[in-house]
Every structure is written in structure tokens, then in C-alpha cells.
Scaffold this active site. Sequence first.
Site, PDB file in Angstrom:
ATOM      1  N   GLY A  46       8.093  59.649  32.744  1.00 38.31           N
ATOM      2  CA  GLY A  46       7.951  59.145  31.386  1.00 38.31           C
ATOM      3  C   GLY A  46       7.324  60.208  30.514  1.00 38.31           C
ATOM      4  O   GLY A  46       6.731  61.169  31.022  1.00 38.31           O
ATOM      5  N   GLN A  51       2.370  63.390  23.540  1.00 38.84           N
ATOM      6  CA  GLN A  51       2.100  64.462  24.507  1.00 38.84           C
ATOM      7  C   GLN A  51       2.685  65.800  24.080  1.00 38.84           C
ATOM      8  O   GLN A  51       2.280  66.839  24.590  1.00 38.84           O
ATOM      9  CB  GLN A  51       2.628  64.077  25.896  1.00 38.84           C
ATOM     10  CG  GLN A  51       1.880  62.899  26.513  1.00 38.84           C
ATOM     11  CD  GLN A  51       2.504  62.482  27.824  1.00 38.84           C
ATOM     12  OE1 GLN A  51       3.453  61.700  27.834  1.00 38.84           O
ATOM     13  NE2 GLN A  51       1.983  62.980  28.928  1.00 38.84           N
ATOM     14  N   CYS A  91      -0.348  61.881  35.244  1.00 41.27           N
ATOM     15  CA  CYS A  91       0.054  62.076  33.847  1.00 41.27           C
ATOM     16  C   CYS A  91       0.323  63.554  33.642  1.00 41.27           C
ATOM     17  O   CYS A  91      -0.454  64.390  34.104  1.00 41.27           O
ATOM     18  CB  CYS A  91      -1.062  61.616  32.912  1.00 41.27           C
ATOM     19  SG  CYS A  91      -0.662  61.800  31.166  1.00 41.27           S
ATOM     20  N   LEU A  92       1.413  63.861  32.961  1.00 44.37           N
ATOM     21  CA  LEU A  92       1.744  65.263  32.701  1.00 44.37           C
ATOM     22  C   LEU A  92       0.675  65.927  31.825  1.00 44.37           C
ATOM     23  O   LEU A  92       0.560  67.150  31.836  1.00 44.37           O
ATOM     24  CB  LEU A  92       3.123  65.365  32.038  1.00 44.37           C
ATOM     25  CG  LEU A  92       4.283  64.897  32.937  1.00 44.37           C
ATOM     26  CD1 LEU A  92       5.574  64.825  32.131  1.00 44.37           C
ATOM     27  CD2 LEU A  92       4.444  65.822  34.144  1.00 44.37           C
ATOM     28  N   HIS A 133       1.773  52.775  30.438  1.00 47.71           N
ATOM     29  CA  HIS A 133       1.160  54.112  30.382  1.00 47.71           C
ATOM     30  C   HIS A 133       1.618  54.855  29.123  1.00 47.71           C
ATOM     31  O   HIS A 133       0.804  55.472  28.426  1.00 47.71           O
ATOM     32  CB  HIS A 133       1.547  54.868  31.669  1.00 47.71           C
ATOM     33  CG  HIS A 133       1.108  56.291  31.760  1.00 47.71           C
ATOM     34  ND1 HIS A 133       0.216  56.753  32.713  1.00 47.71           N
ATOM     35  CD2 HIS A 133       1.469  57.390  31.047  1.00 47.71           C
ATOM     36  CE1 HIS A 133       0.041  58.057  32.558  1.00 47.71           C
ATOM     37  NE2 HIS A 133       0.788  58.466  31.548  1.00 47.71           N
ATOM     38  N   GLU A 134       2.928  54.785  28.824  1.00 50.93           N
ATOM     39  CA  GLU A 134       3.456  55.503  27.647  1.00 50.93           C
ATOM     40  C   GLU A 134       2.991  54.843  26.352  1.00 50.93           C
ATOM     41  O   GLU A 134       2.667  55.539  25.383  1.00 50.93           O
ATOM     42  CB  GLU A 134       4.991  55.552  27.677  1.00 50.93           C
ATOM     43  CG  GLU A 134       5.615  56.192  28.911  1.00 50.93           C
ATOM     44  CD  GLU A 134       4.986  57.488  29.340  1.00 50.93           C
ATOM     45  OE1 GLU A 134       4.427  58.200  28.485  1.00 50.93           O
ATOM     46  OE2 GLU A 134       5.034  57.791  30.545  1.00 50.93           O
ATOM     47  N   HIS A 137      -0.350  56.074  25.450  1.00 44.66           N
ATOM     48  CA  HIS A 137      -0.351  57.395  24.804  1.00 44.66           C
ATOM     49  C   HIS A 137      -0.202  57.260  23.288  1.00 44.66           C
ATOM     50  O   HIS A 137      -0.859  57.990  22.525  1.00 44.66           O
ATOM     51  CB  HIS A 137       0.800  58.261  25.335  1.00 44.66           C
ATOM     52  CG  HIS A 137       0.511  58.979  26.616  1.00 44.66           C
ATOM     53  ND1 HIS A 137      -0.525  59.877  26.761  1.00 44.66           N
ATOM     54  CD2 HIS A 137       1.146  58.961  27.814  1.00 44.66           C
ATOM     55  CE1 HIS A 137      -0.510  60.374  28.001  1.00 44.66           C
ATOM     56  NE2 HIS A 137       0.496  59.825  28.668  1.00 44.66           N
TER      57      HIS A 137
HETATM   58  O1  GNR Z   1       5.288  61.403  35.689  1.00 48.45           O
HETATM   59  C1  GNR Z   1       4.491  60.467  35.590  1.00 48.45           C
HETATM   60  N1  GNR Z   1       4.234  59.694  36.689  1.00 48.45           N
HETATM   61  C2  GNR Z   1       3.548  58.495  36.633  1.00 48.45           C
HETATM   62  C3  GNR Z   1       3.159  57.919  37.842  1.00 48.45           C
HETATM   63  C4  GNR Z   1       2.488  56.727  37.851  1.00 48.45           C
HETATM   64  C5  GNR Z   1       2.200  56.080  36.663  1.00 48.45           C
HETATM   65  C6  GNR Z   1       2.564  56.643  35.457  1.00 48.45           C
HETATM   66  C7  GNR Z   1       3.241  57.847  35.432  1.00 48.45           C
HETATM   67  S1  GNR Z   1       3.736  58.511  33.917  1.00 48.45           S
HETATM   68  C8  GNR Z   1       3.804  60.221  34.318  1.00 48.45           C
HETATM   69  C9  GNR Z   1       4.394  61.015  33.160  1.00 48.45           C
HETATM   70  C10 GNR Z   1       3.484  60.920  31.964  1.00 48.45           C
HETATM   71  O2  GNR Z   1       2.449  61.512  31.871  1.00 48.45           O
HETATM   72  N2  GNR Z   1       3.841  60.102  31.025  1.00 48.45           N
HETATM   73  O3  GNR Z   1       3.049  59.936  29.952  1.00 48.45           O
HETATM   74 NI    NI Z   2       1.040  60.317  30.646  1.00 48.11          NI
END
Ligand code: GNR
Ligand code: NI
Length: 167
Positions: A46, A51, A91-92, A133-134, A137
Site C-alpha cells: 500500500g 508518503q 511501513c515504507l 493503515h493508509e 497516513h
Molecule cells: O508494505 C506494507 N506492508 C504492510 C504490512 C502490514 C500492514 C500494513 C502494511 S502497509 C506497508 C506499505 C506502507 O507503508 N503503506 O503506507
Molecule cells: Ni505506511
Amino acid sequence: MARLPILEFPDPRLRTKAQPVAVVDDRIRRLIDDLFETMYAAPGIGLAATQVNVHERVIVIDVSPEHDAPHAFINPTITRLDGLIETDEGCLSVPGFYEPVRRADEIRVEALDRDGKPFVLDAEGLLAVCIQHECDHLEGKLFVDYLTPLKRGRIRQKLTKQQRIRA
Ligand code: GNR
Ligand code: NI
């Protein structure tokens, strides 16, 4: 298409609240294409516009191992939350750290698609986790905010040091 640089915690720009998209035009469709390219290359499941330092309410997701289930959401709103699931999240923008986070296991999200058409999606499991999660952000929130201050502080210190070495 372009790969965009990803901001890393504790960059204060990750705390920006994203603005709603007023018109779904070619600029937004280009942003979506760039978000997918950046997400797949990372690789991640995601990515939120926040980001890549674009503070508009756009997220992309593909939790399929085959990279054949792309979802783009413009102005997403979560309208139902049910159940509980604990997932090791990464999270990236917090590279190299994975910690358990509890979230709703089943959600409903309402959004616009890349043609500006409203849609509703019911999601569960990893897809539901990733959407939450997104959406966080877009509010300037990171998964590390759910951890203890001690854990968050350790992650901040390690990432800050790494960033100094790379700079
Ligand atoms: O790549 C991602 N893996 C992930 C694993 C578990 C829960 C959420 C994520 S999202 C993350 C990519 C990211 O940072 N998205 O904002
Ligand atoms: Ni993230």
C-alpha cells in the site's frame, strides 16, 4: 510513470493532514499511476500520497502476491469497523521495523475510483488492515503511534542515525 521518493519517519511532513480531492482529473490519475509504480518497486502492499509528500486524499493498495489486484481510493472514508485483528505491521516510511498492531478485522470503505465514480468496498483481513493503515497516513498518523513511547523512541533514534549516515 515515475518512481517517487518516500518520506521517512520522523520527517514532520508525514504529519500533514491531506486535503480532499476536488476534481478527479488527469493530474490525479497520473498521481495514482506514480503511487502504484512506487509501491510495486519498493516493494509494498500500500502507499498513501502523504508518503510521497503530496498532501491530497489518495491511496493505492495491492495485497495480492501476484500484483494483480490494484485498488485506488480517492477521498476514502471508513464507514464501518468490526472485529479485531492483530497484524505485524511495517511501513515504507518506517523501513526495517515490524511491530504488532490491533485494528478492525472487517471494514467498509467508501471512496471515488480513478474515474471519479463513487464505490463501496467491504474488506477483511490484510486488505482491511492495509486500508486502515493508509487512511491513517492521510491524517498524518503512523503505525508507530500505536506503540509504546519507548518503542517509538527507539525506532526514531535508529532511523535518525541511519538517515545521517546516508545524507
Ligand atoms: O508494505 C506494507 N506492508 C504492510 C504490512 C502490514 C500492514 C500494513 C502494511 S502497509 C506497508 C506499505 C506502507 O507503508 N503503506 O503506507
Ligand atoms: Ni505506511
